[in-house]
Structure formats: C-alpha cells, structure tokens
Write a protein that holds these residues in place. Sequence first.
Motif, PDB file in Angstrom:
ATOM      1  N   VAL A 106       0.620 -32.103   1.726  1.00  0.00           N
ATOM      2  CA  VAL A 106      -0.302 -30.977   1.897  1.00  0.00           C
ATOM      3  C   VAL A 106      -1.579 -31.209   1.113  1.00  0.00           C
ATOM      4  CG1 VAL A 106      -0.626 -28.512   1.483  1.00  0.00           C
ATOM      5  CG2 VAL A 106       1.574 -29.358   2.298  1.00  0.00           C
ATOM      6  N   ILE A 107      -1.420 -31.693  -0.118  1.00  0.00           N
ATOM      7  CA  ILE A 107      -2.583 -31.905  -0.983  1.00  0.00           C
ATOM      8  C   ILE A 107      -3.501 -32.973  -0.417  1.00  0.00           C
ATOM      9  CG2 ILE A 107      -3.293 -32.730  -3.267  1.00  0.00           C
ATOM     10  CD1 ILE A 107      -0.642 -31.404  -4.300  1.00  0.00           C
ATOM     11  N   GLU A 108      -2.929 -34.040   0.153  1.00  0.00           N
ATOM     12  CA  GLU A 108      -3.735 -35.161   0.633  1.00  0.00           C
ATOM     13  C   GLU A 108      -4.353 -34.904   2.008  1.00  0.00           C
ATOM     14  OE1 GLU A 108      -1.417 -38.699   0.479  1.00  0.00           O
ATOM     15  OE2 GLU A 108      -1.645 -38.916  -1.699  1.00  0.00           O
ATOM     16  N   LEU A 158      -1.145 -28.036 -11.574  1.00  0.00           N
ATOM     17  CA  LEU A 158      -2.187 -27.475 -10.708  1.00  0.00           C
ATOM     18  C   LEU A 158      -3.303 -28.472 -10.421  1.00  0.00           C
ATOM     19  CD1 LEU A 158      -2.549 -23.950 -12.358  1.00  0.00           C
ATOM     20  CD2 LEU A 158      -1.378 -24.492 -10.211  1.00  0.00           C
ATOM     21  N   ALA A 159      -3.414 -29.499 -11.265  1.00  0.00           N
ATOM     22  CA  ALA A 159      -4.493 -30.470 -11.111  1.00  0.00           C
ATOM     23  C   ALA A 159      -4.316 -31.359  -9.895  1.00  0.00           C
ATOM     24  CB  ALA A 159      -4.600 -31.334 -12.361  1.00  0.00           C
ATOM     25  N   LEU A 160      -3.158 -31.292  -9.243  1.00  0.00           N
ATOM     26  CA  LEU A 160      -2.972 -32.057  -8.011  1.00  0.00           C
ATOM     27  C   LEU A 160      -3.880 -31.550  -6.899  1.00  0.00           C
ATOM     28  CD1 LEU A 160       0.908 -32.359  -8.083  1.00  0.00           C
ATOM     29  CD2 LEU A 160      -0.734 -34.219  -8.411  1.00  0.00           C
ATOM     30  N   PHE A 161      -4.327 -30.305  -7.022  1.00  0.00           N
ATOM     31  CA  PHE A 161      -5.245 -29.755  -6.036  1.00  0.00           C
ATOM     32  C   PHE A 161      -6.661 -30.225  -6.362  1.00  0.00           C
ATOM     33  CE2 PHE A 161      -1.609 -26.993  -6.265  1.00  0.00           C
ATOM     34  CZ  PHE A 161      -1.328 -26.703  -4.939  1.00  0.00           C
ATOM     35  N   PRO A 162      -7.314 -30.918  -5.440  1.00  0.00           N
ATOM     36  CA  PRO A 162      -8.668 -31.435  -5.704  1.00  0.00           C
ATOM     37  C   PRO A 162      -9.627 -30.327  -6.114  1.00  0.00           C
ATOM     38  CG  PRO A 162      -7.773 -32.405  -3.705  1.00  0.00           C
ATOM     39  CD  PRO A 162      -6.821 -31.323  -4.110  1.00  0.00           C
ATOM     40  N   GLY A 163     -10.419 -30.610  -7.134  1.00  0.00           N
ATOM     41  CA  GLY A 163     -11.383 -29.638  -7.632  1.00  0.00           C
ATOM     42  C   GLY A 163     -10.928 -28.914  -8.876  1.00  0.00           C
ATOM     43  N   VAL A 164      -9.614 -28.920  -9.153  1.00  0.00           N
ATOM     44  CA  VAL A 164      -9.092 -28.194 -10.316  1.00  0.00           C
ATOM     45  C   VAL A 164      -9.438 -28.931 -11.607  1.00  0.00           C
ATOM     46  CG1 VAL A 164      -7.002 -27.416 -11.484  1.00  0.00           C
ATOM     47  CG2 VAL A 164      -7.277 -27.044  -9.021  1.00  0.00           C
ATOM     48  N   SER A 165      -9.222 -30.242 -11.648  1.00  0.00           N
ATOM     49  CA  SER A 165      -9.439 -31.109 -12.809  1.00  0.00           C
ATOM     50  C   SER A 165      -8.233 -31.082 -13.740  1.00  0.00           C
ATOM     51  CB  SER A 165     -10.692 -30.737 -13.605  1.00  0.00           C
ATOM     52  OG  SER A 165     -10.745 -31.454 -14.832  1.00  0.00           O
TER      53      SER A 165
END
Length: 265
Positions: A106-108, A158-165
């Motif tokens: 989902v993340i990718e 949560l950092a696996l979601f792009p933009g979170v850092s």
Amino acid sequence: MDWLQIVVLAIVQGVTEFLPVSSSAHLILVPVLTDWDDQGLAFDVALHLGSLAAVLIYFRHDIFNMTGSWVRSVTTRQLDADARLAWGVILATIPVGLAALLFRDVIETVLRSPVWISMGLIIFGLLLGWADWRHRGAREVQGMNWKDIMLIGLAQALALFPGVSRSGVTMTAALMLGLSREASARFSFLLSIPVIVLACALESYGLARAEEAVDWGAMIAGVVLSGISAYLCIHYFLVFIKRIGMQPFVIYRIILGIALLWIFY
C-alpha cells in the motif's frame, strides 16, 4: 544516469536522511519535478549505504560502547546505561519492521503520490513544531524508560508513509516525552542504523531478483557523496538545533507541502 543526477540525488539523500524533512519524499519528488528517469534500486542501495556509513562513523564511540555493553548484558543479564540504550534501539525498531511487512504494498503504490506526500509534510511538520514549542524538556537519552522507547518506536513506524519523515516523527515523539532537542536527535540518529540496514537488505533482495545492471561508477559516487553530505548534516544539525530549534524545518515542510498541493492538485 548522468553525473548531475547522481550528484543531486546523493546530496539530497545524504542531507534529508537525518533532517526532519522526509528523505523519501525528496527522492520521490526529484524525478517528478525534473523528469529524470527513476534512479533504480541499485542506486537507492548505494545512497542508503552512504548514509549508514556516515552515522556509524559519527557515533562510532557510542556504538562501540553500546555493542560491548550489550554483549555483556546477554551473558551476565546485567544492564548498564549503554546496554539499556542498545536494547532500546533494538526494541524500538520492531514496530517499523512489522509495519513494513504488513503495509509495504500500500505504501509503495497508493501513498507515493505528491498529494499524500504534501499532507504528510504539513501535518507532521505542524506536530513537530508544536512538540518543540510546548513539550521540549531537559531529559537525556540515558533517562528514557522502556515505555518511552516503545512509544518512540511506534511513532517511527509512521515514517513508512512518504512525507512523514523518520527522523522528524521520532524527534517529535521524543520531544513530547520531555527529551531535550539534542537527546531527541541523538536517539533518532541511533535508531536510523537498524532501519537503514533493514532497508538496504530489502532493496538488495529486490535488486537480486530483478537482476538489474549495475553502474559501478554511479554506485561508488553515490556512496561517497551521500556519506559526506550525511556526516556534515548530522554534525551541523546537532549544533543548529541547540541554538535555534526545529521551527525552520517546520516552516520548510509547510511551504514545500503547500507548493506540492498547488502544483499537483
């Protein structure tokens, strides 16, 4: 890839890996904004290896002490401060590892769009600013308990979601728990070591399956440039946040997020 692309991507990775601005977002956006072809898995591995080398060299004394104490703790079952920190890094890595296995597809795919990236930049940038403003304390890394470590580890997932850092969200959690700015950054940097190792292993596995051709010149340049820029970033970031804090990075994240929404939405 031409040399301009190699240099830009290596420096972007090295600088943003440890700043609270999301390296994954920048590496996704650079090809989008420049119309460059995707750099490929092999070069991604090289960039991460450079960042890994930088953090290992910078914190070599801490890592040496932590490793020795951790080995002794396994045999003697006695924990000193360095052993507790080593175990803390290991335990805080478990949530992000599990999340990566469960949500990787989902993340990718779904969440790599510029719109989702912009939302991550803005929302978690505001949280970082709020934490730095309202919750910053004076606790040091050695003063963390197991609850603190697990909460920071859960935040890291949560950092696996792009933009979170990854660095941004772990520093946010640490600040909310009362750690000082420097302590928050140091623990975040130490946490990056197993995460980068896991990322390199995962990307290397994908690279082996894809049998991608390797440009060794680009790989070596990527490792060196990413490593140098990451090392300098770590050093100057720790100096910078003592004096000024996180707010400049918060402002940058919000401006970048708004710009992306304006361009792509």
